[in-house]
Design a protein around this motif. Structure first.
Motif, PDB file in Angstrom:
ATOM      1  N   GLN A  84       0.544  -1.460   0.245  1.00 35.99           N
ATOM      2  CA  GLN A  84      -0.058  -0.006   0.060  1.00 35.99           C
ATOM      3  C   GLN A  84       1.096   1.163  -0.040  1.00 35.99           C
ATOM      4  N   GLN A  85       1.766   1.358   0.841  1.00 36.60           N
ATOM      5  CA  GLN A  85       2.713   2.041   0.641  1.00 36.60           C
ATOM      6  C   GLN A  85       4.028   1.432   0.925  1.00 36.60           C
ATOM      7  N   TRP A  86       5.040   2.606   0.571  1.00 34.56           N
ATOM      8  CA  TRP A  86       6.389   2.690   0.527  1.00 34.56           C
ATOM      9  C   TRP A  86       7.112   3.743   0.751  1.00 34.56           C
ATOM     10  N   ASN A  87       7.598   3.200   2.490  1.00 38.49           N
ATOM     11  CA  ASN A  87       8.321   4.365   3.039  1.00 38.49           C
ATOM     12  C   ASN A  87       9.828   4.758   2.276  1.00 38.49           C
ATOM     13  N   ALA A  88       9.894   5.752   1.243  1.00 35.29           N
ATOM     14  CA  ALA A  88      11.371   5.551   0.643  1.00 35.29           C
ATOM     15  C   ALA A  88      12.488   6.688   1.056  1.00 35.29           C
ATOM     16  N   PHE A  89      13.566   6.216   1.467  1.00 36.33           N
ATOM     17  CA  PHE A  89      13.733   7.079   2.259  1.00 36.33           C
ATOM     18  C   PHE A  89      14.764   8.747   2.004  1.00 36.33           C
ATOM     19  N   PRO A  90      14.034   9.107   2.558  1.00 33.61           N
ATOM     20  CA  PRO A  90      13.561  10.772   2.352  1.00 33.61           C
ATOM     21  C   PRO A  90      14.958  11.774   1.891  1.00 33.61           C
ATOM     22  N   HIS A  91      15.963  11.262   2.308  1.00 32.26           N
ATOM     23  CA  HIS A  91      17.143  12.282   2.377  1.00 32.26           C
ATOM     24  C   HIS A  91      17.767  11.833   0.988  1.00 32.26           C
ATOM     25  N   LEU A  92      16.855  10.493   0.368  1.00 33.94           N
ATOM     26  CA  LEU A  92      17.886  10.009  -1.061  1.00 33.94           C
ATOM     27  C   LEU A  92      16.771  10.796  -2.122  1.00 33.94           C
ATOM     28  N   THR A  93      16.676  10.990  -3.396  1.00 31.92           N
ATOM     29  CA  THR A  93      16.456  11.399  -4.311  1.00 31.92           C
ATOM     30  C   THR A  93      16.650  10.095  -5.151  1.00 31.92           C
ATOM     31  N   VAL A  94      14.766  10.432  -5.875  1.00 36.99           N
ATOM     32  CA  VAL A  94      13.910   9.526  -6.343  1.00 36.99           C
ATOM     33  C   VAL A  94      14.767   8.408  -6.780  1.00 36.99           C
ATOM     34  N   LEU A  95      15.633   8.814  -8.137  1.00 33.38           N
ATOM     35  CA  LEU A  95      16.672   7.931  -8.785  1.00 33.38           C
ATOM     36  C   LEU A  95      17.402   7.323  -7.834  1.00 33.38           C
ATOM     37  N   HIS A 123      10.007   4.015 -17.778  1.00 32.57           N
ATOM     38  CA  HIS A 123       8.767   3.395 -17.539  1.00 32.57           C
ATOM     39  C   HIS A 123       7.599   3.559 -16.996  1.00 32.57           C
ATOM     40  N   VAL A 124       8.355   4.049 -15.555  1.00 35.64           N
ATOM     41  CA  VAL A 124       6.463   4.356 -14.618  1.00 35.64           C
ATOM     42  C   VAL A 124       6.209   6.279 -14.889  1.00 35.64           C
ATOM     43  N   GLY A 125       6.890   6.563 -16.153  1.00 32.87           N
ATOM     44  CA  GLY A 125       6.205   8.089 -15.971  1.00 32.87           C
ATOM     45  C   GLY A 125       7.010   8.765 -15.471  1.00 32.87           C
ATOM     46  N   LEU A 126       8.335   8.312 -14.269  1.00 30.61           N
ATOM     47  CA  LEU A 126       8.702   9.896 -13.282  1.00 30.61           C
ATOM     48  C   LEU A 126      10.417  10.076 -14.068  1.00 30.61           C
ATOM     49  N   GLY A 127      10.887   9.578 -14.975  1.00 32.78           N
ATOM     50  CA  GLY A 127      11.486  10.211 -16.042  1.00 32.78           C
ATOM     51  C   GLY A 127      12.222  11.723 -15.167  1.00 32.78           C
ATOM     52  N   ASP A 128      11.176  12.673 -15.087  1.00 31.89           N
ATOM     53  CA  ASP A 128      11.654  14.177 -15.852  1.00 31.89           C
ATOM     54  C   ASP A 128      11.293  14.657 -13.234  1.00 31.89           C
ATOM     55  N   LYS A 129      10.969  12.904 -12.427  1.00 29.38           N
ATOM     56  CA  LYS A 129      11.344  13.375 -11.195  1.00 29.38           C
ATOM     57  C   LYS A 129      12.784  12.673 -11.232  1.00 29.38           C
ATOM     58  N   LEU A 130      13.965  12.303 -11.777  1.00 31.40           N
ATOM     59  CA  LEU A 130      14.795  11.431 -11.194  1.00 31.40           C
ATOM     60  C   LEU A 130      15.315  12.427  -9.729  1.00 31.40           C
ATOM     61  N   LYS A 131      15.740  13.806  -9.898  1.00 35.04           N
ATOM     62  CA  LYS A 131      16.819  14.333  -8.889  1.00 35.04           C
ATOM     63  C   LYS A 131      16.033  14.674  -7.583  1.00 35.04           C
ATOM     64  N   VAL A 132      14.224  14.667  -7.627  1.00 36.97           N
ATOM     65  CA  VAL A 132      13.589  15.254  -7.108  1.00 36.97           C
ATOM     66  C   VAL A 132      13.578  14.287  -5.697  1.00 36.97           C
ATOM     67  N   PHE A 133      12.412  14.960  -4.236  1.00 38.94           N
ATOM     68  CA  PHE A 133      13.261  13.701  -2.903  1.00 38.94           C
ATOM     69  C   PHE A 133      11.383  13.491  -3.552  1.00 38.94           C
ATOM     70  N   PRO A 134      11.683  12.439  -2.426  1.00 39.11           N
ATOM     71  CA  PRO A 134       9.999  11.698  -2.196  1.00 39.11           C
ATOM     72  C   PRO A 134       9.420  12.414  -1.833  1.00 39.11           C
ATOM     73  N   LYS A 136       8.296  15.393  -2.001  1.00 38.47           N
ATOM     74  CA  LYS A 136       7.533  16.099  -2.923  1.00 38.47           C
ATOM     75  C   LYS A 136       7.264  15.572  -3.796  1.00 38.47           C
ATOM     76  N   LEU A 137       6.931  14.333  -4.473  1.00 32.41           N
ATOM     77  CA  LEU A 137       5.778  13.283  -4.846  1.00 32.41           C
ATOM     78  C   LEU A 137       4.201  13.106  -4.826  1.00 32.41           C
ATOM     79  N   SER A 138       3.837  13.076  -5.330  1.00 31.54           N
ATOM     80  CA  SER A 138       2.409  12.294  -4.719  1.00 31.54           C
ATOM     81  C   SER A 138       2.026  11.420  -5.017  1.00 31.54           C
ATOM     82  N   GLY A 139       0.851  11.393  -3.551  1.00 21.46           N
ATOM     83  CA  GLY A 139       1.273  10.037  -3.417  1.00 21.46           C
ATOM     84  C   GLY A 139       1.258   8.319  -4.564  1.00 21.46           C
TER      85      GLY A 139
END
Ligand SMILES: Nc1ncnc2c1ncn2[C@@H]1O[C@H](COP(=O)(O)OP(=O)(O)O)[C@@H](O)[C@H]1O
Ligand SMILES: [Mg+2]
Length: 240
Positions: A84-95, A123-134, A136-139
């Motif tokens: 349902q939810q995955w807690n990404a590491f907040p201090h790492l970028t999406v990439l 592939h999942v349509g996040l090619g423009d979010k590589l350097k963003v922090f998690p 900042k992403l929508s759910g």
């Protein structure tokens, strides 16, 4: 191929899986539907060895999941799982988040891991979010990142446990679209979902769980379109 044969699973005295058998063939998409507490999540956890079983067997590509001679870490590399939810590491970028497992688990070089992560994020349509922090992403974007993260390990199987249940309704579609694409690409998938229409659309077979058992299983046109059992029909009425 995933072969689940007469699996029983208890938590203490509480038996939550009471003899489930289910085979998922290569390239097949099997959806598991059913009420809360019927054992759906537990079964997924048993498939990738996160939970033990008391009876029966689960084989993935012929390998016994719950055998002491099985290298579970190795086996899990071929089974991606999205919750349902995955807690990404907040201090790492999406990439960086998506690169992590290929680097640490597969031991790939930074360049190799990055190439794979970029490909999967595109592939999942996040090619423009590589350097963003998690944060900042929508759910919906976070769930797509979670899918990319699983795919970065190049799994042969993908398990989804209510991957869209925590999302605002308007964000569900983008995640389902990603899952649909994956199914169309031939990924072998087991998905627990409340999205009945989606399950009907993408699944080769649908299993209705009730009280720790497969109560009804078959083609989506049957189980969802024309259920043979009263309890299946009642469940569908309650969620559709
Ligand atoms: N770690 C656990 N310890 C004890 N009971 C659990 C645990 N995980 C799940 N259960 C119980 O097992 C039953 C099935 O849970 P679950 O597999 O999560 O159902 P579902 O995913 O279908 O809602 C529930 O009664 C739940 O409370
Ligand atoms: Mg669950």
């Amino acid at each position: 191929m995933i072969e689940i044969n007469n699996v029983h699973k208890s938590f203490g005295d509480l038996e939550v899986i009471k003899g489930v058998s289910l085979t998922v063939n290569k390239g097949e998409v099997v959806s598991i539907i059913g009420g809360s507490g019927s054992g759906k999540s537990t079964l997924l956890m048993c498939i990738n060895g996160l939970e033990s079983i008391q009876q029966g067997s689960i084989r993935v590509d012929g390998q016994e999941v719950h055998s002491s001679s099985t290298d579970l870490n190795k086996l899990r590399q071929k089974i991606g799982i999205v919750f349902q939810q995955w807690n990404a590491f907040p201090h790492l970028t999406v990439l960086e988040n998506v690169m992590l497992a290929p680097r640490k688990v597969l031991g790939l070089s930074k360049q190799e891991a990055e190439a794979i992560a970029v490909t999967q994020l595109q592939h999942v349509g996040l090619g423009d979010k590589l350097k963003v922090f998690p944060g900042k992403l929508s759910g919906g974007q976070q769930q797509r990142m979670a899918i990319a993260r699983a795919l970065a390990m190049n799994p042969d199987y993908m398990l989804f446990d209510e991957a869209t249940s925590a999302l605002d309704p308007q964000l569900v579609g983008e995640v389902l679209d990603t899952m649909r694409k994956l199914a169309e690409d031939g990924m072998t998938m087991v998905l627990v979902t409340h999205e009945i229409r989606f399950a009907r659309d993408v699944s080769d077979r649908v299993a209705f769980f009730r009280n720790g058992l497969v109560h009804e299983i078959g083609a989506p046109e049957q189980v969802i379109g024309n259920p043979q059992k009263a309890e299946t029909a009642d469940f569908l009425k309650s969620v559709l």
